[in-house]
Every structure is written in structure tokens, then in C-alpha cells.
Design a protein around this motif. Structure first.
Motif, mmCIF file in Angstrom:
data_model
loop_
_atom_site.group_PDB
_atom_site.id
_atom_site.type_symbol
_atom_site.label_atom_id
_atom_site.label_comp_id
_atom_site.label_asym_id
_atom_site.label_seq_id
_atom_site.Cartn_x
_atom_site.Cartn_y
_atom_site.Cartn_z
ATOM 1 N N ALA A 51 6.400 7.768 5.318
ATOM 2 C CA ALA A 51 5.640 7.518 4.104
ATOM 3 C C ALA A 51 4.795 8.700 3.701
ATOM 4 N N SER A 52 4.321 9.469 4.694
ATOM 5 C CA SER A 52 3.436 10.588 4.372
ATOM 6 C C SER A 52 4.183 11.870 4.069
ATOM 7 N N MET A 53 5.477 11.916 4.432
ATOM 8 C CA MET A 53 6.189 13.184 4.291
ATOM 9 C C MET A 53 7.370 13.113 3.318
ATOM 10 N N LEU A 54 7.997 11.934 3.185
ATOM 11 C CA LEU A 54 9.164 11.847 2.322
ATOM 12 C C LEU A 54 8.760 11.474 0.903
ATOM 13 N N SER A 55 9.645 11.641 0.009
ATOM 14 C CA SER A 55 9.362 11.380 -1.407
ATOM 15 C C SER A 55 9.410 9.892 -1.691
ATOM 16 N N HIS A 56 8.893 9.512 -2.856
ATOM 17 C CA HIS A 56 8.888 8.117 -3.252
ATOM 18 C C HIS A 56 10.296 7.589 -3.485
ATOM 19 N N ALA A 57 11.234 8.485 -3.728
ATOM 20 C CA ALA A 57 12.603 8.033 -3.985
ATOM 21 C C ALA A 57 13.241 7.428 -2.750
ATOM 22 N N ILE A 78 7.642 0.987 -2.967
ATOM 23 C CA ILE A 78 7.004 -0.330 -2.941
ATOM 24 C C ILE A 78 6.679 -0.708 -4.372
ATOM 25 N N ASP A 79 7.111 -1.899 -4.728
ATOM 26 C CA ASP A 79 6.705 -2.387 -6.039
ATOM 27 C C ASP A 79 5.222 -2.711 -5.986
ATOM 28 N N PRO A 80 4.433 -2.108 -6.840
ATOM 29 C CA PRO A 80 2.986 -2.362 -6.797
ATOM 30 C C PRO A 80 2.691 -3.855 -6.890
ATOM 31 N N PHE A 81 1.710 -4.309 -6.066
ATOM 32 C CA PHE A 81 1.309 -5.714 -6.098
ATOM 33 C C PHE A 81 -0.149 -5.801 -5.670
ATOM 34 N N THR A 82 -0.742 -6.945 -5.956
ATOM 35 C CA THR A 82 -2.142 -7.177 -5.585
ATOM 36 C C THR A 82 -2.189 -7.873 -4.229
ATOM 37 N N ILE A 83 -2.978 -7.310 -3.307
ATOM 38 C CA ILE A 83 -3.055 -7.825 -1.932
ATOM 39 C C ILE A 83 -3.873 -9.109 -1.919
ATOM 40 N N ARG A 84 -3.233 -10.193 -1.447
ATOM 41 C CA ARG A 84 -3.951 -11.461 -1.293
ATOM 42 C C ARG A 84 -4.564 -11.604 0.093
ATOM 43 N N ASP A 85 -3.927 -10.986 1.116
ATOM 44 C CA ASP A 85 -4.437 -11.083 2.492
ATOM 45 C C ASP A 85 -3.924 -9.893 3.297
ATOM 46 N N ILE A 86 -4.621 -9.549 4.365
ATOM 47 C CA ILE A 86 -4.200 -8.476 5.284
ATOM 48 C C ILE A 86 -4.179 -9.067 6.682
ATOM 49 N N ARG A 87 -3.047 -8.922 7.378
ATOM 50 C CA ARG A 87 -2.892 -9.455 8.725
ATOM 51 C C ARG A 87 -2.614 -8.303 9.699
ATOM 52 N N LEU A 132 -1.712 -2.391 -4.196
ATOM 53 C CA LEU A 132 -1.067 -1.506 -3.223
ATOM 54 C C LEU A 132 0.164 -0.875 -3.850
ATOM 55 N N ASN A 133 0.264 0.449 -3.706
ATOM 56 C CA ASN A 133 1.449 1.174 -4.143
ATOM 57 C C ASN A 133 1.809 2.180 -3.063
ATOM 58 N N ASP A 134 2.802 3.042 -3.347
ATOM 59 C CA ASP A 134 3.258 4.001 -2.336
ATOM 60 C C ASP A 134 2.133 4.930 -1.882
ATOM 61 N N ASP A 135 1.360 5.449 -2.796
ATOM 62 C CA ASP A 135 0.296 6.403 -2.442
ATOM 63 C C ASP A 135 -0.766 5.734 -1.582
ATOM 64 N N ARG A 136 -1.182 4.504 -1.983
ATOM 65 C CA ARG A 136 -2.206 3.807 -1.198
ATOM 66 C C ARG A 136 -1.688 3.451 0.191
ATOM 67 N N ALA A 137 -0.405 3.122 0.298
ATOM 68 C CA ALA A 137 0.175 2.811 1.610
ATOM 69 C C ALA A 137 0.175 4.039 2.513
ATOM 70 N N SER A 138 0.569 5.189 1.937
ATOM 71 C CA SER A 138 0.560 6.434 2.726
ATOM 72 C C SER A 138 -0.850 6.775 3.189
ATOM 73 N N GLN A 139 -1.844 6.607 2.313
ATOM 74 C CA GLN A 139 -3.231 6.876 2.693
ATOM 75 C C GLN A 139 -3.667 5.972 3.843
ATOM 76 N N LEU A 190 3.539 -0.542 8.270
ATOM 77 C CA LEU A 190 3.127 -1.498 7.249
ATOM 78 C C LEU A 190 4.337 -2.282 6.748
ATOM 79 N N GLU A 191 4.175 -3.577 6.592
ATOM 80 C CA GLU A 191 5.192 -4.429 5.995
ATOM 81 C C GLU A 191 4.529 -5.356 4.984
ATOM 82 N N VAL A 192 5.324 -5.751 4.001
ATOM 83 C CA VAL A 192 4.826 -6.636 2.945
ATOM 84 C C VAL A 192 5.607 -7.945 3.000
ATOM 85 N N GLU A 193 4.904 -9.025 3.105
ATOM 86 C CA GLU A 193 5.503 -10.356 3.079
ATOM 87 C C GLU A 193 4.885 -11.113 1.914
ATOM 88 N N GLY A 194 5.633 -11.146 0.822
ATOM 89 C CA GLY A 194 5.086 -11.735 -0.397
ATOM 90 C C GLY A 194 3.954 -10.862 -0.895
#
Length: 758
Positions: A13-19, A23-32, A56-63, A79-83
Motif C-alpha cells: 500500500a505504501s509503495m505500489l500505485s493505486h492502480a 479501495i472504494d472510499p467509504f465512511t468508517i462505522r467501526d474499527i476492530r 477511508l480511501n487509499d491514501d488514508r489506508a497507506s498512512q 487492513l481489511e474492510v468488511e462492509g
């Protein structure tokens, strides 16, 4: 990609391109959080740069991944996204369960573990592979500093339960690399041999096992280069410089070669000097302190001593920040130098406040009563120096420093900070010694020099030998009164077996108690006065000397006396164990009071004088004169006779063997004693300037006499010896040859003492 299971790996995530990962941007409802065992959830959330309710988007995930990696707490972050729930998978780094060091001999394991702990390699710390590499390098660095260039360190990491690891460091020290050659290049004024004598590093000698002078260390070389510079500066080479140094090691890492390149320059002569700036009308005093004179070859040490003395002169009258700077004006054609001594006394200051730090046990008042610089008084360097010396002489304070601190917005005021380090003032000692007289000597003592932080001393000492045995309890209050009058009480029981010294078959037992008071009247002088009660018991053996049989028949085997004592001591030596300058003078007089069984008086006078010829050579002169008298037509008690011969008296003769003899040919001692000695002390070859090991040549003269002194009957000896403050105690060896003797004198050329003072 399935919308409910999108993965983002940390490094990708920190080194490869977004291509590659998106991650489809979404609003975080919970963090586990998944996988944490030891780290608190609050710690993870504190480092995580995203929060519930944020997008959350690609940049925020890499950070987020980078932030969690940067904590050094985790080996893996995923990191994984479930819903609309963000799942953080974590793999914690292991903690250190234990650190062990094996194979270390030259460096103790305790010191090595302490150094590793400073790097973060210690029990319960987070394990980091890069930290382990740094630890290995630190151990190797310490061995390199000790000349062990072949040292190897092998690290073994063993996983244990609960995500922990054991770390084992195995050390192979190898052999110490020895200095094989030291060469000088560029020296013409002085030979290589002369320069080698000025430095501490050397090729192996017969004493290298003790001095370690054949082991290279960067710090040692730096110190030697400074010694070389001082050596040349003190001999007029004002522009001397070390241009280069080369240190090489052979492929086997066992031999070290050192090459020192020097540029000597020319030798300069002083043509004169002048004082500039504000001398405050003290030109005469300043001129008297100048040790560098016109026509002399320049000496850096003399100039340094001169400017220091001038600075102290101004400091003694309140100028705490005086600056004295000797500026050279060099004439290279004539090879001469003229000095402009610029003086800036600054502003006169007085001491506002004296602060004391470092004393955890010792009371402030115990330290303050030794100070000779007072608050609200003019700043005085002489009094500050004297204060520091008095604190150091207490014995239970070390590394005493007195720092001058300017007071903000008050240029005419300073504060003094007295920094002390306390050493353990209580001791319990069991030891053994050996002397050519007493053979094995066992000692045990309990001493407290600073009882409850009051500065008072109490002690109990037991000393057992074949000749003398002693039990002694003492108590000293150095400030019995606020103005420094001391009180000294001691009680003792002594047994003297004369047969072991060849004085006859009898034993003298003495029990007593003494109370003395000391009154200081200068910084180095003190007078004493007191009372002593003493009880004596003579036990005769199977073949005692006739004179003791006659004495016991006439006066009985037991006697007691009450004595009044008075004395004076001046101790101006720079060290009681290894003196190089100063005097030690004293006298003691005791007389029986008109009670008890004995009527006699005794007087003792002693003197020691030390004068350094150079920084390494010292002359020492000493003498002791004693005389006893019988009072009121009584008989002088024979067990109070003086004896001479042996170490501390006239070396080369058997201990206590000089003087008149009785009908049984036993030495009987005498009522008068005279001993004098002259010593020339110098460092033992191969130990440099170490004052704890000194050799000496000596001349002794002395004897004891029945009553009056008879200087025509003196004995004399010459010889060589060794003083060593050894780990077992003070050691003194002497090899004496009598040069003035009589046929019936008993000789003993080699004599020594260890484990007792001398």
C-alpha cells in the motif's frame, strides 16, 4: 475484487500505485483490532490516524499502515474492510525474556549488560533485529578499546512462549593485540628513546602485565600526544605540532604498529613581558608571580602556572571572573618571543548563597562547618580551595567540586554550588596480613566514619599476630564544640609476646582507656590534651629475662597509672599514603599523676618533610626522638622502654634488636631513642608516573640508649626498597645493608610488611 473483503498490505500500500490496489472510499462505522496480546487497544487507537465517522480511501489506508509500523511494536500490519467496518490485523513483535552474555572475561558481564540496557537491549523491552546488530557492534567497540581486536560476538535468538525471545550473546575475546613498535618521524632535537620515556604507551616490558602499557587504546594515544606537546612546549618549542598519526594492525590482529609524525619547529627564548589592561596597581605582585623570565628558554608549564597564580591572586580579593591571557609576539627570525599579559579583573563579587548537593546521608551542617568561604562575604579563591581540601580530608566525601555560578542581573554577586559524592562511610572488614616480624596477622574491624550523618566516627578493631594482639574501641567527635574542639575516646586491650621478637620469655598485657580533646588553632595545627588510665600485667615464662624477674620481685606483676597527656600535630602533607610534598610534625608528652603505682614521664617528637625535585622524584626526611624519665626517685618501668631496629626504625637490623642487652643477652631497650632517615623516592621503572608504586633508596641512623643520648653509639644502614599500595593493603619492602655496626649486632637484610600501615 469482492466489495466485502478488500485487502491492503502495508508495504504494498505504501509503495505500489493505486492502480494495483484500490479501495472504494467509504465512511468508517467501526474499527476492530485483531491479533493484539500485549499492546493495549488504547495504544493502537492513539497511533492510528483514522477515526470512526471519517472517510477511508487509499491514501488514508497507506498512512494508517505506515503510522502503525513506525511504532516499532509490530512485525506485520494488515487492513481489511468488511462492509463499512475497518479490520486491523496486527502481529506484535516479541519481547525480550532474557539477555545472557557468556565467554566475557576482560569485561564483566554486569558492565556489558548495563551497556546493552542503555541501547534498549534488556528484559521486557521490544525485540528489534537491528537493535541486536547495534548491540553486537557495541560489544566489539568495547573490546577494541581494550586492544582485543580479534574479539568475536555471536548472537542467538530463541523463541519462547507468550511471544517472547531469549537472547544469548557468546563472546570469543581472543588474544590482546600488543604494541610491537612505536616510531617517531620528524624529531631531531630529541631522540626516539627520550620521546618514548615521555609517553605511557610502550612495547612489552617485564611489568606490562600490571601497567597494560603495551595495549593500544585511542584514549591513551590522545593523552600521550598531549604529553608530547607539553614536553616540547616546556623546552621552548612554541610551534611544535603532531602532524599525523598512523595506527596499523597486522592481519592476525595480534600486533599493533604506531607511527607519530611531528613538526618540532624552532626553539624560542623569552625576551621579556609586559602587563596590560587593568592591573589594579598590583604590578609588583604580578611580577613576582611571573615564572617566565627574560633570557630563559620558553616553558609552557611555567607560563600556565604563572597565569593561573595571577588569576587566583585576583580571585583572592573578590574578582571571581578575572581573565589573564598571555599573548605571544613571535620573532621567527631571531627565534624569540615577547609576551603581552592582558589582564581583565572583571567586577568584584561577593557570595550571595552557598548551595550543597549530592549529600543523601551527611547533614548539611557537617559540610558547612568545613567551609571557609562564607555567604555574604567577598569571593575568595584561597578560602574556596581550602574548603574543598577540608571536605576531601573528611574521608567520606569524594569528588568534591565547588562551582561558581553567576547570579542573573547581579554582576557583583555569585552563588557557590558545593557538589559532593558520598562513599559508604561504614565498613566491616576481615583481612589478613604478613610481616617478617609478626608472621601472619589477622584483622577485623567495624568502622563508621560518618555515624548517622553527623560526621562522628566510631570503630572497633581487632588485630592478632604472634607478637602483638589488640582490641581497640574508639569514638571521635570532631566538633564536640561548635568552634571545632574534638573529643576522642578509646578503650583498648593489648597483649605483647616478647619471645617472638627475641626479647625474652614474658608477656605484657595492657588494658586502658583514654579521653583526649583536640583544639585547632590553624588549618593544619591542632593541640591535644587528655587523661589515660592504664593497667599493666606481666606474665613470666619458663625462662624470663633476669631484669623482669627482679622487677616483678620488687614491684609485683601488676601496676596501674593515671596519665595526663598533651601534644601537638601539624599535618601539611599532600597525601598520608603517598606524600610528595609538605611536612608532618608532632610531639606528645605524658606524665603520671600522683595516684597509682607508677611515677614516670615520656616525651616523643617526630618530624617528616617531603620535597618534590620534579613531578616524579621526591626527597623525604624523617626523624623521631623520644625520652623517658623516672619521677620522685622511683624506678622507670622497664616495659615502657623504647626499642629500635627494623622497618620504621633502622632497616637492615633485626626488629627491636638494637641498644643495650641484659645478662641473658636479650635486648633491653632504653629510656632514650633517636632515629633519622633520608629517602629518595622515584616511580618504579615501567609504571610511568603511578605514585602507588614507588621505589626508594634510603639511609637510616639510630639507636636506643639506657638513659642519656650517646650519638657516638649510633648504627647506620643504606639500601633500596619498594612502596606499593597493593590490593591487599600497603606493602613495603626493604633491602638494607648496615654500614655502621658492631660485631654482636643482629642483622636482617631483607624485611617487609603487608596488610598494615607503614
Amino acid at each position: 475484487m469482492r466489495p466485502f473483503a478488500k485487502s491492503v498490505f502495508a508495504l504494498v500500500a505504501s509503495m505500489l500505485s493505486h492502480a494495483a490496489w484500490a479501495i472504494d472510499p467509504f465512511t468508517i462505522r467501526d474499527i476492530r483490532l485483531v491479533g493484539i496480546q500485549r499492546v493495549e487497544p488504547g495504544t493502537v487507537f492513539g497511533y492510528l490516524p483514522v477515526r470512526v465517522g471519517e472517510q477511508l480511501n487509499d491514501d488514508r489506508a497507506s498512512q494508517a499502515v505506515r503510522a502503525l509500523y513506525a511504532t516499532s511494536l509490530f512485525n506485520d500490519v494488515r487492513l481489511e474492510v468488511e462492509g463499512d467496518v475497518l479490520v486491523v490485523y496486527l502481529q506484535e513483535r516479541p519481547t525480550i525474556a532474557s539477555v545472557e552474555v557468556s565467554g566475557a572475561k576482560d569485561i564483566s558481564s554486569e558492565n556489558m549488560l548495563k551497556a546493552l540496557s542503555g541501547l534498549g537491549m534488556a528484559e521486557s523491552r521490544i525485540f528489534d533485529r537491528s537493535l541486536l546488530d547495534r548491540a553486537e557492534q557495541e560489544i566489539k567497540r568495547q573490546y577494541l578499546a581494550r586492544g582485543l581486536y580479534a574479539a568475536k560476538v555471536t548472537a542467538t535468538v530463541t523463541p519462547v512462549e507468550r511471544n517472547r525471545v531469549n537472547i544469548a550473546l557468546s563472546v570469543e575475546e581472543g588474544d590482546v593485540a600488543k604494541i610491537t613498535e612505536i616510531r617517531f618521524i620528524g624529531n631531531t632535537a630529541f631522540s626516539e628513546k627520550q620521546l618514548l620515556n615521555e609517553i605511557s604507551l610502550s612495547t612489552p616490558t617485564w611489568l606490562s602485565w600490571y601497567t597494560k602499557s603495551d595495549q593500544y587504546a585511542r584514549e591513551k594515544l590522545a593523552g600521550d600526544l598531549e604529553r608530547l606537546r607539553s614536553f616540547y612546549l616546556n623546552r621552548g618549542y612554541l610551534e611544535f605540532a603532531v602532524t599525523a598519526t598512523q595506527v596499523s594492525i597486522d592481519p592476525d590482529r595480534e600486533r599493533v604498529y604506531i607511527t607519530i609524525n611531528v613538526s618540532e619547529g624552532e626553539r624560542f627564548t623569552v625576551t621579556g613581558y609586559k602587563f596590560s589592561g587593568n592591573t589594579m596597581g598590583r604590578d609588583g605582585e604580578l611580577d613576582a608571580l611571573m615564572m617566565v623570565r627574560p633570557g630563559q628558554v620558553f616553558s609552557g608549564q611555567r607560563m600556565t602556572d604563572s597565569t593561573r597564580s595571577m588569576t587566583e591572586l585576583f580571585g583572592s580579593i573578590g574578582y571571581a571572573f578575572a581573565n589573564v591571557n598571555a599573548i605571544p609576539e613571535v620573532d621567527r627570525d631571531k627565534r624569540t618571543v615577547f609576551f603581552n599579559v592582558a589582564i581583565d579583573p572583571g567586577r568584584r563579587a561577593y557570595v550571595r548563597r552557598i548551595n550543597i548537593t549530592g549529600n543523601a546521608r551527611t547533614r548539611d551542617e557537617v559540610i558547612r562547618r568545613e567551609l571557609r568561604q562564607f555567604e555574604s562575604a567577598w569571593y575568595d579563591t584561597d578560602k574556596i580551595r581550602l574548603s574543598r581540601e577540608r571536605l576531601t580530608r573528611l574521608g567520606y566525601l569524594t569528588d568534591v567540586t565547588i562551582d561558581t555560578v553567576p547570579v542573573p542581573d547581579a554582576p557583583d554577586q555569585v552563588d557557590l554550588t558545593v557538589n559532593v559524592n558520598e562513599r559508604s562511610s561504614g565498613s566491616f572488614m576481615i583481612g589478613a596480613g604478613f610481616s617478617s616480624t609478626d608472621k601472619v596477622i589477622l584483622t577485623a574491624s567495624i568502622n563508621q566514619q560518618n555515624f548517622l550523618g553527623t560526621g562522628n566516627a566510631v570503630g572497633l578493631t581487632l588485630n592478632t599476630g604472634k607478637t602483638q594482639r589488640t582490641i581497640d574501641f574508639s569514638s571521635v567527635n570532631p566538633y564536640f564544640t561548635p568552634d571545632g574542639i574534638s573529643r576522642n575516646f578509646n578503650a583498648y586491650y593489648r597483649t605483647f609476646n616478647a619471645q617472638n621478637l627475641g626479647l625474652g620469655d614474658y608477656t605484657l598485657k595492657t588494658a586502658g582507656a583514654a579521653l583526649r580533646f583536640g583544639v585547632p588553632y590553624t588549618e593544619v595545627d591542632r593541640v591535644f590534651a587528655g587523661l589515660v588510665f592504664e593497667h599493666n600485667d606481666i606474665t613470666l615464662g619458663t625462662a624470663p629475662p633476669v631484669r623482669y624477674v627482679e622487677y616483678v620481685d620488687a614491684f609485683g606483676p601488676t601496676s596501674w597509672a593515671l596519665l595526663a597527656t598533651a601534644g601537638w600535630v601539624r599535618d601539611g602533607r599532600d597525601s598520608p599514603l603517598t606524600p610528595t610534598r609538605g611536612v608532618y610534625l608532632g610531639t606528645n608528652f605524658e606524665i603520671t599523676l600522683p595516684v597509682g603505682d607508677l611515677r614516670y614521664a615520656r616525651a616523643d617528637i617526630f618530624a617528616q618533610w617531603y620535597q618534590p625535585l620534579t613531578s616524579q622524584y621526591t626527597i623525604g626526611l624523617s626523624t623521631a626522638v623520644a625520652r623517658g624519665w623516672a619521677l620522685q626517685d622511683n624506678v622507670y618501668p622497664i616495659f615502657k622502654n623504647y626499642y629500635a631496629g627494623g622497618i620504621g626504625s633502622v632497616r637492615g637490623f633485626q626488629p627491636a634488636s638494637l641498644g643495650p642487652r641484659d645478662a641473658d643477652n636479650y635486648p633491653r631497650g632504653g629510656q632514650s631513642k633517636f632515629v633519622a632517615s633520608a629517602e629518595f623516592l622515584f616511580p618504579m621503572p615501567g609504571v610511568g608516573k603511578d605514585q602507588s608504586v614507588r621505589m626508594f633508596v634510603f639511609t637510616d641512623v639510630g639507636n636506643v640508649f639506657p638513659t642519656a643520648f650517646d650519638f657516638n653509639d649510633l648504627r647506620a644502614s643504606v639500601g633500596v626498597g619498594l612502596n606499593w599500595i597493593s590490593p591487599l593493603g600497603p606493602l613495603k619492602l626493604s633491602l638494607g645493608y648496615p654500614v655502621r655496626k658492631k660485631p654482636d649486632d643482629k642483622l636482617q637484610n631483607f624485611q617487609f610488611q603487608i596488610g598494615t600501615g607503614f
